[in-house]
Design a protein around this motif. Structure first.
Motif, PDB file in Angstrom:
ATOM      1  N   LEU A   1      -4.850   0.787   1.831  1.00 47.49           N
ATOM      2  CA  LEU A   1      -4.405   0.883   0.521  1.00 47.49           C
ATOM      3  C   LEU A   1      -4.205  -0.188  -0.232  1.00 47.49           C
ATOM      4  O   LEU A   1      -4.366  -0.644  -1.359  1.00 47.49           O
ATOM      5  CB  LEU A   1      -3.319   2.105   0.028  1.00 47.49           C
ATOM      6  CG  LEU A   1      -3.782   3.626   0.419  1.00 47.49           C
ATOM      7  CD1 LEU A   1      -2.514   4.383   0.368  1.00 47.49           C
ATOM      8  CD2 LEU A   1      -4.941   4.032  -0.554  1.00 47.49           C
TER       9      LEU A   1
ATOM     10  N   GLU B   1      -7.050  -2.585  -0.924  1.00 44.25           N
ATOM     11  CA  GLU B   1      -7.578  -2.152  -1.827  1.00 44.25           C
ATOM     12  C   GLU B   1      -6.953  -2.644  -3.206  1.00 44.25           C
ATOM     13  O   GLU B   1      -7.526  -3.077  -4.098  1.00 44.25           O
ATOM     14  CB  GLU B   1      -7.713  -0.620  -2.102  1.00 44.25           C
ATOM     15  CG  GLU B   1      -8.601  -0.355  -0.915  1.00 44.25           C
ATOM     16  CD  GLU B   1      -8.967   1.287  -0.974  1.00 44.25           C
ATOM     17  OE1 GLU B   1      -7.837   1.813  -1.649  1.00 44.25           O
ATOM     18  OE2 GLU B   1      -9.498   1.840   0.009  1.00 44.25           O
ATOM     19  N   ILE B   2      -5.396  -2.673  -3.179  1.00 44.72           N
ATOM     20  CA  ILE B   2      -4.533  -3.158  -4.547  1.00 44.72           C
ATOM     21  C   ILE B   2      -4.680  -4.498  -4.652  1.00 44.72           C
ATOM     22  O   ILE B   2      -4.846  -4.948  -5.728  1.00 44.72           O
ATOM     23  CB  ILE B   2      -2.982  -2.743  -4.204  1.00 44.72           C
ATOM     24  CG1 ILE B   2      -2.940  -1.217  -4.288  1.00 44.72           C
ATOM     25  CG2 ILE B   2      -2.325  -3.493  -5.050  1.00 44.72           C
ATOM     26  CD1 ILE B   2      -1.651  -1.013  -3.789  1.00 44.72           C
TER      27      ILE B   2
ATOM     28  N   THR C   1      -2.460   5.114   6.438  1.00 47.77           N
ATOM     29  CA  THR C   1      -3.537   4.493   5.499  1.00 47.77           C
ATOM     30  C   THR C   1      -2.934   3.546   4.426  1.00 47.77           C
ATOM     31  O   THR C   1      -3.698   2.864   3.683  1.00 47.77           O
ATOM     32  CB  THR C   1      -3.976   5.697   4.283  1.00 47.77           C
ATOM     33  OG1 THR C   1      -2.957   6.361   3.696  1.00 47.77           O
ATOM     34  CG2 THR C   1      -4.599   6.747   5.116  1.00 47.77           C
ATOM     35  N   HIS C   2      -1.758   3.277   4.543  1.00 53.99           N
ATOM     36  CA  HIS C   2      -1.062   2.255   3.709  1.00 53.99           C
ATOM     37  C   HIS C   2      -1.457   0.913   4.008  1.00 53.99           C
ATOM     38  O   HIS C   2      -1.737   0.223   2.827  1.00 53.99           O
ATOM     39  CB  HIS C   2       0.536   2.188   3.588  1.00 53.99           C
ATOM     40  CG  HIS C   2       1.015   1.550   4.659  1.00 53.99           C
ATOM     41  ND1 HIS C   2       1.348   2.094   5.941  1.00 53.99           N
ATOM     42  CD2 HIS C   2       1.352   0.043   5.092  1.00 53.99           C
ATOM     43  CE1 HIS C   2       1.934   1.273   6.896  1.00 53.99           C
ATOM     44  NE2 HIS C   2       1.995   0.295   6.454  1.00 53.99           N
TER      45      HIS C   2
ATOM     46  N   ARG D   1      -3.456  -5.782   5.717  1.00 52.55           N
ATOM     47  CA  ARG D   1      -4.357  -4.811   6.213  1.00 52.55           C
ATOM     48  C   ARG D   1      -4.020  -5.031   7.896  1.00 52.55           C
ATOM     49  O   ARG D   1      -4.141  -3.837   8.571  1.00 52.55           O
ATOM     50  CB  ARG D   1      -5.852  -5.298   6.162  1.00 52.55           C
ATOM     51  CG  ARG D   1      -6.671  -4.100   6.728  1.00 52.55           C
ATOM     52  CD  ARG D   1      -8.056  -4.669   6.324  1.00 52.55           C
ATOM     53  NE  ARG D   1      -8.908  -3.664   6.817  1.00 52.55           N
ATOM     54  CZ  ARG D   1      -9.677  -2.506   6.451  1.00 52.55           C
ATOM     55  NH1 ARG D   1      -9.122  -2.589   4.779  1.00 52.55           N
ATOM     56  NH2 ARG D   1     -10.343  -1.694   6.846  1.00 52.55           N
TER      57      ARG D   1
ATOM     58  N   GLY E   1       0.857  -1.242   0.139  1.00 59.14           N
ATOM     59  CA  GLY E   1       0.262   0.016  -0.067  1.00 59.14           C
ATOM     60  C   GLY E   1       0.782   1.257  -0.104  1.00 59.14           C
ATOM     61  O   GLY E   1       0.322   2.416  -0.386  1.00 59.14           O
ATOM     62  N   LYS E   2       2.172   1.321   0.379  1.00 63.09           N
ATOM     63  CA  LYS E   2       3.034   2.292   0.207  1.00 63.09           C
ATOM     64  C   LYS E   2       3.057   2.848  -0.854  1.00 63.09           C
ATOM     65  O   LYS E   2       3.766   4.089  -1.193  1.00 63.09           O
ATOM     66  CB  LYS E   2       4.207   2.008   1.102  1.00 63.09           C
ATOM     67  CG  LYS E   2       4.342   1.876   2.268  1.00 63.09           C
ATOM     68  CD  LYS E   2       5.708   1.468   3.187  1.00 63.09           C
ATOM     69  CE  LYS E   2       5.516   1.616   4.779  1.00 63.09           C
ATOM     70  NZ  LYS E   2       6.746   1.298   5.251  1.00 63.09           N
TER      71      LYS E   2
ATOM     72  N   GLY F   1       1.021   3.975  -2.775  1.00 64.69           N
ATOM     73  CA  GLY F   1       0.046   5.161  -2.726  1.00 64.69           C
ATOM     74  C   GLY F   1       0.212   6.268  -1.953  1.00 64.69           C
ATOM     75  O   GLY F   1      -0.498   7.278  -1.750  1.00 64.69           O
ATOM     76  N   ILE F   2       1.403   6.136  -1.230  1.00 64.74           N
ATOM     77  CA  ILE F   2       1.875   7.211  -0.338  1.00 64.74           C
ATOM     78  C   ILE F   2       2.596   8.122  -1.064  1.00 64.74           C
ATOM     79  O   ILE F   2       3.729   7.661  -1.647  1.00 64.74           O
ATOM     80  CB  ILE F   2       2.457   6.632   0.816  1.00 64.74           C
ATOM     81  CG1 ILE F   2       1.567   5.596   1.589  1.00 64.74           C
ATOM     82  CG2 ILE F   2       2.974   7.702   1.758  1.00 64.74           C
ATOM     83  CD1 ILE F   2       0.247   6.323   2.476  1.00 64.74           C
TER      84      ILE F   2
END
Length: 431
Positions: A301, A304-305, A297-298, A320, A272-273, A275-276
């Protein structure tokens, strides 16, 4: 995540032989059983037809006169007819169902008593009643034939009881046996004919499954490495943390299936990083509260990926929940205790440990003893005490072997772990 695949031609042959053998056995038993019952039914029907034809032998004009006139001298005619038959016994009844004649030959008294007690079934004209009677070990055929007079009026009934002769019984048994064996043989022969075709199809299916699994593993390695290089400047973090996680899960007796989920989740835990923003992700100093909120939030994110990828469905719990805390003060969902999935609780320990003992652009690596003191101090609040205790036992040996290994050696060790937990015969090179 994946079912074990045959790793050698011998295993492939063995798996197909066992499965096809079991299937052929089941089908053969069913087919043989059906054939047995069908042939038995046909044999019994043939026996009933034979007994019926024999019973009709007594429905003669002479018998009609005997029953109609009640002539005792007609019994000689019955004796003559009976001598030509293989009947156990014969009974003649008038139209009202009263017996006018019987002859049981040399039958045993006990058998006669049972047969006499059988209620007379009185079929309509042009109909015949027939059934099987079990008397001890005797399997007898019971037939009732109506007798009509010259004017077509029903005048009486002939009831016969007969048994099959030894030759007929043996012929019926042979017929039943032949039918059942033919059905079984046909199934077995079909299995032998289909074996090469099924083997080729299974080989193709196995090759495709292995290729797909290889591709999935290569993809998560590449994606995980890409994130690690962006975040920490090296992909060695993913190899180390995954090997730590495997060692801890093995010490805890976690199932091989859950370890395979753990491996995939470990490699993608920080996906998720992506998206950071770099301004936050690569910042050398401490994050502001607002930046920290964005950084946290990672996990969402990352979830979601991988959402929509069924192969990573179980691994997504690590993505998560690896920042959840046992006391509920973690993120993103604030789960407490065993609400946090087991593999996420396992990964949380090794992720923090590797972060403490690894060099980053903004800090120097921490020593083993100091890192273990932090893990021990956080046990019960951040970490599951049982998991933390198990890690304390194995961490020193793992730390030495993993931190002193070159990146290529870490890759090879991970490669060997993938062979164990994903049951592949050949994996693509670890890059």
């Amino acid at each position: 995540m994946s079912r074990p695949l045959p790793e050698t031609p011998g295993q492939l042959h063995g798996m197909l032989t066992i499965r096809l053998g079991l299937a052929a056995t089941v089908v053969a038993l069913i087919a043989g059983g059906v054939a047995y019952f069908v042939e038995t039914y046909r044999a019994e029907q043939a026996a009933l037809e034979q007994a019926t034809r024999s019973a009709r032998h007594f429905a003669t004009p002479a018998m009609q006169m005997i029953v109609s006139a009640g002539r005792p001298d007609g019994h000689d005619e019955l004796e003559r007819l009976l001598d030509k038959s293989r009947f156990v016994g014969l009974q003649v009844f008038d139209g009202d169902g009263d017996q006018v004649y019987e002859n049981w030959g040399s039958s045993a008294v006990s058998l006669i008593d049972v047969l006499r007690a059988q209620a007379l079934k009185r079929p309509e004209r042009h109909q015949i009643h027939r059934t099987w009677i079990e008397v001890g070990s005797e399997h007898l055929i019971h037939v009732v034939v109506p007798i009509s007079g010259s004017d077509g009026r029903l005048v009486g009934y002939v009831r016969t009881v007969s048994r099959l002769d030894a030759e007929t019984v043996q012929a019926q048994r042979d017929q039943v046996r032949t039918g059942a064996l033919t059905a079984v043989g046909a199934v077995v022969a079909t299995a032998f004919v289909l074996y090469p075709l099924m083997l080729a199809m299974l080989r193709r299916s196995t090759d495709l499954s292995r290729s797909l699994l290889d591709s999935n593993l290569s993809l998560i390695r590449s994606l995980g490495n890409a994130v690690a290089k962006k975040d920490s400047g090296t992909d060695a973090h993913n190899y180390r943390v995954t090997l730590y996680a495997i060692g801890l899960a093995e010490a805890l007796g976690v199932s091989a299936e859950d370890i395979s989920h753990l491996v995939a989740g470990a490699f993608l835990h920080d996906v998720g990083k992506i998206g950071i923003p770099d301004s936050i992700l690569l910042k050398g100093g401490s994050l502001t509260p607002a930046e920290l909120q964005v950084m946290q939030t990672h996990p969402v994110l990352g979830t979601e990926i991988v959402t929509g990828n069924p192969w990573l469905q179980d691994a997504a719990v690590i993505i998560r929940h690896h920042h959840e805390r046992l006391d509920g003060k973690g993120y993103p969902d604030g789960l407490r205790g065993e609400e946090i999935p087991l593999i996420a609780r396992i990964f949380a320990v090794v992720d923090v440990f590797d972060a403490l003992t690894s060099e980053r652009s903004y800090k120097s690596p921490m020593g083993l003893d100091e890192a273990m003191q932090i893990i021990l101090r956080e046990s019960g609040s951040h970490f599951d005490p049982r998991i933390a205790s198990a890690f304390m036992d194995i961490a020193p040996a793992l730390y030495v072997t993993i931190t002193q290994a070159e990146t290529n050696e870490l890759r090879q060790r991970l490669h060997e772990a993938l062979l164990r937990y994903f049951k592949l015969g050949v994996l693509p090179p670890v890059v």
